[in-house]
Design a protein around this motif. Structure first.
Motif, mmCIF file in Angstrom:
data_model
loop_
_atom_site.group_PDB
_atom_site.id
_atom_site.type_symbol
_atom_site.label_atom_id
_atom_site.label_comp_id
_atom_site.label_asym_id
_atom_site.label_seq_id
_atom_site.Cartn_x
_atom_site.Cartn_y
_atom_site.Cartn_z
ATOM 1 N N ASP A 1 -1.555 9.334 -2.614
ATOM 2 C CA ASP A 1 -1.678 8.621 -3.971
ATOM 3 C C ASP A 1 -2.317 9.540 -4.847
ATOM 4 O OD1 ASP A 1 -4.066 8.544 -2.640
ATOM 5 O OD2 ASP A 1 -4.512 6.441 -2.992
ATOM 6 N N HIS A 12 -7.760 12.575 -6.964
ATOM 7 C CA HIS A 12 -6.587 11.769 -7.068
ATOM 8 C C HIS A 12 -5.754 12.037 -8.309
ATOM 9 C CE1 HIS A 12 -8.414 9.516 -3.674
ATOM 10 N NE2 HIS A 12 -7.068 8.731 -3.449
ATOM 11 N N HIS A 16 -6.207 14.399 -2.732
ATOM 12 C CA HIS A 16 -4.973 13.824 -2.590
ATOM 13 C C HIS A 16 -4.178 14.314 -3.476
ATOM 14 C CE1 HIS A 16 -6.462 10.710 0.287
ATOM 15 N NE2 HIS A 16 -7.793 10.964 -0.514
ATOM 16 N N HIS A 62 -3.480 10.416 2.487
ATOM 17 C CA HIS A 62 -3.582 9.292 3.340
ATOM 18 C C HIS A 62 -2.558 9.226 4.353
ATOM 19 C CE1 HIS A 62 -6.644 7.390 0.978
ATOM 20 N NE2 HIS A 62 -5.844 7.543 -0.014
HETATM 21 MN MN MN Z 1 -6.317 7.096 -2.195
#
Ligand code: MN
Ligand code: AMP
Ligand code: MN
Ligand code: MN
Length: 294
Positions: free
Chosen positions: A18, A259, A13, A43
């Motif tokens: 995020d 992330h 990500h 996402h």
């Molecule tokens: Mn996420």
């Protein structure tokens, strides 16, 4: 080191959803860490991939276009919750795929004020501008709100912010918009991509036979692979999904679900330490995407 031992990371990500690193920062990190191929699976967004395709990649790092779509389980399965469908190798300009991603983004944007209103009802005075500054003008998601809660001392860490306020069943939980699984798979396929079930070990099934039923149903919709290698899969689960992929003729994929600072336990390419997704899985996907060039 032979090329088969080189690692890849196909679940990442960026700031397009995020994650805390920009697409460029991720590509540079991959180069430094010796990760030979990556996919940004933001996402409901392909913006990170688009940016990297425009700016170009550092020499030695290959890219598959990617996306992670929040999907509703098939109606025949009575399960609740979300299925995450990963897409790889799509045309990032595909209009029909863009339409569903844009409607998902719009739903995300309208969900945030509802979450903030719930927090305010809980006595936590948080304004839209507070979380906007954390997300730095990008699409706001729950982890950004969690970061604000931690910064203001309402939770000790992101996990606790989810456990106390933002997670399912908690006072500030607001349900998320999900694309029907068959539609998510069809749009990925029609955009020229490969559709893969993300982190099957996190999908609740009633018994081990439940995976067969689920996968056969998703395969009838066009699913072509499963994410076998994932930090939260135990060795037993990994072996179980390897066998299942072989038995059902599914492609195997894997990645860290990186992330950046928004999940500091997971590192690019290695997850929580033991992840090693071999380069040959990337090659298998490229061969599937370009059968004539193989
Ligand atoms: Mn996420
Ligand atoms: P959203 O897309 O706004 O619903 O937020 C979901 C995201 O929050 C997931 O993609 C994860 O990155 C993150 N997340 C979910 N549960 C947790 C948790 N318990 N702790 C930290 N992050 C979480
Ligand atoms: Mn996911
Ligand atoms: Mn993910």
């Amino acid at each position: 080191m032979g090329c088969n031992t080189q690692r890849i990371d196909l679940h990442i990500h960026s700031t397009a959803s995020d994650g805390s690193l920009t697409p460029q920062e991720i590509a540079e990190l991959a180069l430094r860490e010796g990760i030979r191929a990556i996919a940004l699976t933001d996402h409901d967004s392909m913006e990170g991939t688009k940016q990297l395709l425009e700016t170009g990649l550092p020499e030695g790092v290959e890219l598959l276009s990617g996306v992670e779509v929040s999907a509703a389980p098939p109606p025949a399965g009575t399960r609740k919750g979300s299925l995450h469908i990963l897409g790889y190798g799509m045309d990032v300009a595909d209009a029909a795929l863009h339409r569903i991603l844009e409607s998902q983004q719009a739903a995300r944007t309208s969900r945030i004020p509802k979450i903030l209103a719930r927090l305010n009802e809980e006595g936590i005075a948080v304004a839209a501008s507070d979380v906007e500054s954390i997300a730095r003008n990008r699409v706001i998601s729950r982890p950004h709100i969690a970061q604000w809660l931690v910064a203001r001392g309402f939770a000790e860490d992101l996990d606790q912010a989810f456990d106390r306020y933002l997670g399912k069943g908690c006072p500030a939980y607001v349900g998320k918009s999900r694309v029907p699984a068959d539609e998510a798979i069809a749009r990925i396929r029609e955009a020229g991509g490969i559709a893969v079930l993300a982190h099957p070990g996190l999908v609740p099934v009633p018994d081990s036979g439940g995976y067969d039923r689920l996968l056969i149903e998703l395969m009838s919709m066009g699913l072509q692979g499963i994410e076998v290698y994932y930090p939260e899969h135990s060795e037993k689960e990994q072996a179980f999904f390897e066998r299942m992929a072989e038995r059902l003729g599914l492609l195997m994929t894997g990645g860290s679900d990186f992330h950046g600072d928004l999940n500091s336990k997971v590192r690019l390419g290695v997850g929580t330490g033991n992840l090693h997704v071999p380069y040959r899985l990337y090659k298998n996907m490229v061969d599937k995407l370009n059968p004539t060039a193989a």
